[in-house]
Design an enzyme around this catalytic site. Sequence first.
Site, PDB file in Angstrom:
ATOM      1  N   ASP A 101       0.809  -1.220   0.000  1.00 52.61           N
ATOM      2  CA  ASP A 101       0.000   0.000   0.000  1.00 52.61           C
ATOM      3  C   ASP A 101       0.845   1.274   0.000  1.00 52.61           C
ATOM      4  O   ASP A 101       0.323   2.381   0.071  1.00 52.61           O
ATOM      5  CB  ASP A 101      -0.936   0.006   1.224  1.00 52.61           C
ATOM      6  CG  ASP A 101      -0.169  -0.187   2.532  1.00 52.61           C
ATOM      7  OD1 ASP A 101       1.079  -0.113   2.513  1.00 52.61           O
ATOM      8  OD2 ASP A 101      -0.808  -0.414   3.571  1.00 52.61           O
ATOM      9  N   ASP A 116      18.916  -6.306  -1.638  1.00 49.26           N
ATOM     10  CA  ASP A 116      18.232  -5.015  -1.833  1.00 49.26           C
ATOM     11  C   ASP A 116      18.352  -4.131  -0.601  1.00 49.26           C
ATOM     12  O   ASP A 116      18.038  -2.935  -0.666  1.00 49.26           O
ATOM     13  CB  ASP A 116      16.752  -5.218  -2.195  1.00 49.26           C
ATOM     14  CG  ASP A 116      16.036  -6.155  -1.241  1.00 49.26           C
ATOM     15  OD1 ASP A 116      16.493  -7.297  -1.088  1.00 49.26           O
ATOM     16  OD2 ASP A 116      15.038  -5.737  -0.628  1.00 49.26           O
TER      17      ASP A 116
HETATM   18  P1  AMP Z   1      11.763  -4.088   2.951  1.00 47.51           P
HETATM   19  O1  AMP Z   1      11.527  -5.440   3.519  1.00 47.51           O
HETATM   20  O2  AMP Z   1      11.076  -2.979   3.712  1.00 47.51           O
HETATM   21  O3  AMP Z   1      13.193  -3.809   2.673  1.00 47.51           O
HETATM   22  O4  AMP Z   1      11.001  -4.095   1.549  1.00 47.51           O
HETATM   23  C1  AMP Z   1      11.267  -5.000   0.514  1.00 47.51           C
HETATM   24  C2  AMP Z   1      10.587  -4.501  -0.722  1.00 47.51           C
HETATM   25  O5  AMP Z   1       9.181  -4.452  -0.510  1.00 47.51           O
HETATM   26  C3  AMP Z   1      10.997  -3.118  -1.158  1.00 47.51           C
HETATM   27  O6  AMP Z   1      10.950  -3.083  -2.554  1.00 47.51           O
HETATM   28  C4  AMP Z   1       9.927  -2.248  -0.558  1.00 47.51           C
HETATM   29  O7  AMP Z   1       9.762  -1.043  -1.245  1.00 47.51           O
HETATM   30  C5  AMP Z   1       8.692  -3.126  -0.714  1.00 47.51           C
HETATM   31  N1  AMP Z   1       7.681  -2.842   0.303  1.00 47.51           N
HETATM   32  C6  AMP Z   1       7.702  -3.165   1.624  1.00 47.51           C
HETATM   33  N2  AMP Z   1       6.584  -2.748   2.230  1.00 47.51           N
HETATM   34  C7  AMP Z   1       5.829  -2.141   1.292  1.00 47.51           C
HETATM   35  C8  AMP Z   1       4.548  -1.499   1.286  1.00 47.51           C
HETATM   36  N3  AMP Z   1       3.816  -1.392   2.383  1.00 47.51           N
HETATM   37  N4  AMP Z   1       4.120  -0.985   0.125  1.00 47.51           N
HETATM   38  C9  AMP Z   1       4.842  -1.079  -0.986  1.00 47.51           C
HETATM   39  N5  AMP Z   1       6.029  -1.672  -1.067  1.00 47.51           N
HETATM   40  C10 AMP Z   1       6.531  -2.203   0.052  1.00 47.51           C
HETATM   41 MG    MG Z   2      14.402  -2.677   1.877  1.00 44.36          MG
END
Ligand code: AMP
Ligand code: MG
Length: 577
Positions: free
Chosen positions: A196, A331
């Site tokens: 979201d 990432d």
């Molecule tokens: P993270 O685990 O926060 O490093 O996120 C991993 C990937 O998921 C990244 O590409 C983030 O931008 C995406 N992501 C995580 N949470 C959300 C969210 N609520 N909405 C959109 N993308 C998300």
């Molecule tokens: Mg991340």
Amino acid sequence: MWNLHQVLLFTVVTLNVIIKCVHVLEFCQKGESACQGPNVFPSPRMWTTSMLNLTHNLDHFRVSCEKFKGTFPLDHVRGNFIRTVKNCIFSQSSPTPLKGPLRLAAVSKDVLEGLLDLDIAVIGSDQFPQYVSGGKLFAGSEPLAHRYGGHQFGYWAGQLGDGRAHLLGHYTNRKGETWELQLKGSGKTPYSRSGDGRAVVRSSVREFLCSEAMYYLGVPTSRAASLVVSEEPVWRDRFYDGNVKMERGAVVLRLAKSWFRIGSLEVLSQSGELDLLRKLLNFVIAEHFPSIHSDQPDKYLAFYGTALNETAHLMAQWASLGFAHGVCNTDNFSLLSITLDYGPFGFMEAYDPDFVANASDEEGRYSVGAQAHAGLFNMEKLLQALGPLLSALQQEAAETVLKKFSGVYQSRLEQLFQAKLGLLGHSAQDQHLVHSLLQMMADTRADFTMTFRELSETSAENLRRGNLTQAWALQDLASHPRFSHWLHSYLLRLGRQTRDKDEDRQARMKSVNPRYVLRNWMAESAIRSAEKNDFSQVSLLHDILTQPFVTQAQAEQEGYAHKAPGWARGLKVSCSS
Ligand code: AMP
Ligand code: MG
């Protein structure tokens, strides 16, 4: 005696300060929509910094996106709808303003004044929460969402990208440093996949506090400028157990010298966009690796060697603090080897190499003791991404560099632990001394942070006498049958540092062994209050963690250097954020 000029200058500065204080206080009384958490306002002690040369008016603060827009092709499709993006590094994407009254939950004065040249009084402007949450754009900002990919938990995950982050632009401060400003939680982008685009209060409080805390612990990290909490409903299944609850959206304004990750290169390499891969790598090297020259034939190799070295050092530093990042995917690994993307991280309490911070990591892939291996894996993936740009000879040389990772990590870790024990020079049994201490800590579940801190705070004389009344972690450790033997060897080793005074040993150790780290229970307690719009604990923790090596009365009162309270047993954090 002051001359007239000095008197005038003093009067102008003082009036300026008074006017700003009044403005800030008036603003606080305006009511719900504008009201900010307690302790956000600068205390009188904070006003002593010179107000000269700082930007007072937010409308005059200017960022730029030219560096990116002028260098890289942009996604020609506009709009925040989810799609696969090719042949670009960024998509243009506007933040979606948060709903409801906004509350400024926390700010970092150091970041605002020290990195962004903004007078702290700007937080009193009713525009401030808008500017730092995506409701209003700084002059010059043309927000971008970055396209990247990544290996997640060992597997190639394809396109990921900034799914809830917007790069607002970069700012070069009066020290000549360039910082990239990014909002996290600012709405959907083309990379949001099924998300979201939002971040909830609890994860944003954790990111704000930990990135600042890590900085003051001396760890390379992204920084956090502010935290805004909204009334926007955000639905989350916090422990992935089917219990979906409404939480509230929040936005952190965060800064890094660069937000590029290993996954930034991987996505280009994997899709065969080699010209763009070369372009991005050349840009990163030119901007952030000044010792590597653009016409150097082995520049990619030199970049790889530096990234590998610094990542190994970062992994050692995390280990020396008992910090587990939680999600060591490519990432989330910076090309500049800084700590970024704070999610389900944790500082281990009882020493345990198998400590896993992230409850979603059931296999313990990213346990605190496995992070070096994760770093190595990520360096293999970085090399794989660079592969198409390397000649056969360079590839071979890079593989030799890769083989050095474990050695670099190990020797840095040894240095750090030697320092944690206050050891000078090098002695053949030093590693044995460290390892047997860690083994005893594992056996007794002694607190990692406090064991080292209490060894720093206890005089050699008290250690010799076994006077450990003030040292709860050492008391746990002392229950080990080999403790007296170990202590004897340790004191002998210290005794051989003939020119080292015990006060100096203690001072040295106290400067590397923190008394306060952001333990989960401390963050959780601050989050529970923040959920009720009481941000005083966030502010207190933020303040205390700016001096993690200094004993502070209020921190002691709050029990921040004590055993975790009973209610905190079984606390978990997951990827849900
Ligand atoms: P993270 O685990 O926060 O490093 O996120 C991993 C990937 O998921 C990244 O590409 C983030 O931008 C995406 N992501 C995580 N949470 C959300 C969210 N609520 N909405 C959109 N993308 C998300
Ligand atoms: Mg991340």
